[in-house]
Write an enzyme that holds these catalytic residues in place. Structure first.
Site, PDB file in Angstrom:
ATOM      1  CG  ASP A 150      -1.966  -1.073   1.206  1.00  0.00           C
ATOM      2  OD1 ASP A 150      -1.721  -2.138   0.596  1.00  0.00           O
ATOM      3  OD2 ASP A 150      -3.039  -0.856   1.796  1.00  0.00           O
ATOM      4  CE  LYS A 213      -5.391   2.026   2.584  1.00  0.00           C
ATOM      5  NZ  LYS A 213      -4.239   1.356   3.226  1.00  0.00           N
ATOM      6  CE  LYS A 249      -6.825  -1.350   2.693  1.00  0.00           C
ATOM      7  NZ  LYS A 249      -5.454  -1.816   3.018  1.00  0.00           N
TER       8      LYS A 249
END
Length: 313
Positions: A150, A213, A249
């Site tokens: 991430d 995300k 996400k």
């Protein structure tokens, strides 16, 4: 399957976004949609499999990570699963997310479970470290066994309108990941407009991001339905053009089962059932699982339990 990306094309990455229309659209999610009874239990069990169970605290230790991984392997109490007739579903979370320094601990604790380890990198959460150090952090996490990375995008590129630099940086992050999947954190709470959110997400996908995300969870404003709608529309536009499905996400501030269901409903309506699995949808959370487990207990017994009845490290 990995996102190979494509050449940067700002004519396709730029789109004006009407905030009023976005707010009107998401307002309907919580007012005209509800999931009850057996269907609610099914949706909640599915949401558990999409959780990136997360610990990103300054006091994280190997012991903290081991306890989190134990919960990841058995996220819902067995007696609850028995009452729901769901023991054979073998419910596990989507991944365990930790700092790069704790990846080896998580990999060891999850050995043989099939649960991937995700690592935050590139100077999470602010991203204010040298670019070469960001690449080193990614490579180190992958070497320790992280299967998902991430990354935080450099917000300065978005704020300064330097989309080429953003594209180039994310592309290098993608290359440094090797076979690990890359999730690009847009940090929507620090971007100036919904149009900027759309463009940032699209540029990241063009550069090869496998997921986009919403947030680090450390900003003043984190995941929300309005920014999620804009990001989902960008994913849909990218899919319509390339045929590749990029994952989504939402993360930060999602603490209740009701909130989780709202995101699932939004994604079902915008992208369809194909995105309702943990290969294309994750929910970044550290406390959400406790409330989901409480709601599942209610589905099974028609009674609510206190938080302390739901074991959580």
């Amino acid at each position: 399957v990995r996102n190979k990306g494509e050449a940067l094309d700002m004519s396709l990455a730029t789109k004006p976004v009407n905030r009023v229309a976005v707010e009107r659209r998401v307002a309907t999610i919580t007012t005209r949609r509800s999931v009850k009874n057996v269907q609610q239990a099914a949706w909640l069990l599915r949401s558990v499999t999409m959780i990136d169970l997360t610990t990103l605290s300054g006091d994280d230790t190997p012991g903290c990570v081991q306890r989190l991984c134990a919960k990841a392997k058995n996220p819902v109490r067995e007696d609850i699963l028995e009452q729901l007739g769901a023991v054979e579903l073998n419910i596990k979370v989507g991944a365990v997310c930790v700092y790069a320094d704790r990846v080896a601990d998580a990999v060891k604790a999850l050995a043989g479970t099939g649960i991937p380890v995700a690592a935050v990198a590139t100077g999470f959460p602010a991203g204010q470290i040298l670019h070469k150090h960001k690449l080193e952090e990614i490579r180190g996490a992958v070497a320790d066994g992280a299967q998902e990375i991430d990354i935080v995008i450099p917000r300065k590129h978005v704020l300064c309108g330097d989309w080429q630099r953003l594209y180039d940086d994310v592309k290098e992050f993608r290359e440094a990941c090797g076979e690990a999947h890359l999730k690009a954190i847009i940090a929507t709470g620090e971007l100036p407009s919904l149009s900027a959110v759309y463009t940032a997400g699209m540029v990241c996908m063009m550069a090869g991001a496998d997921f986009i995300k919403t947030s680090t969870g450390k900003e003043k404003t984190n995941a929300s339905l309005d920014v999620s709608l804009v990001m989902l529309r960008s994913i849909r536009d990218f899919y319509d053009r390339t045929g590749f499905k990029v994952g989504f996400k939402p993360a930060g501030g999602i603490r209740t089962a009701k909130q989780a269901l709202s995101y699932l409903i939004l994604i079902k309506e915008e992208l369809g059932d194909e995105w309702l699995n943990n290969e294309l949808l994750r929910i970044g959370a550290s406390t959400l699982l406790t409330d989901v487990e409480r709601q599942l207990y209610h589905c099974a017994t028609q009674h609510y339990a206190a938080d302390n009845y739901m074991p959580m490290p």
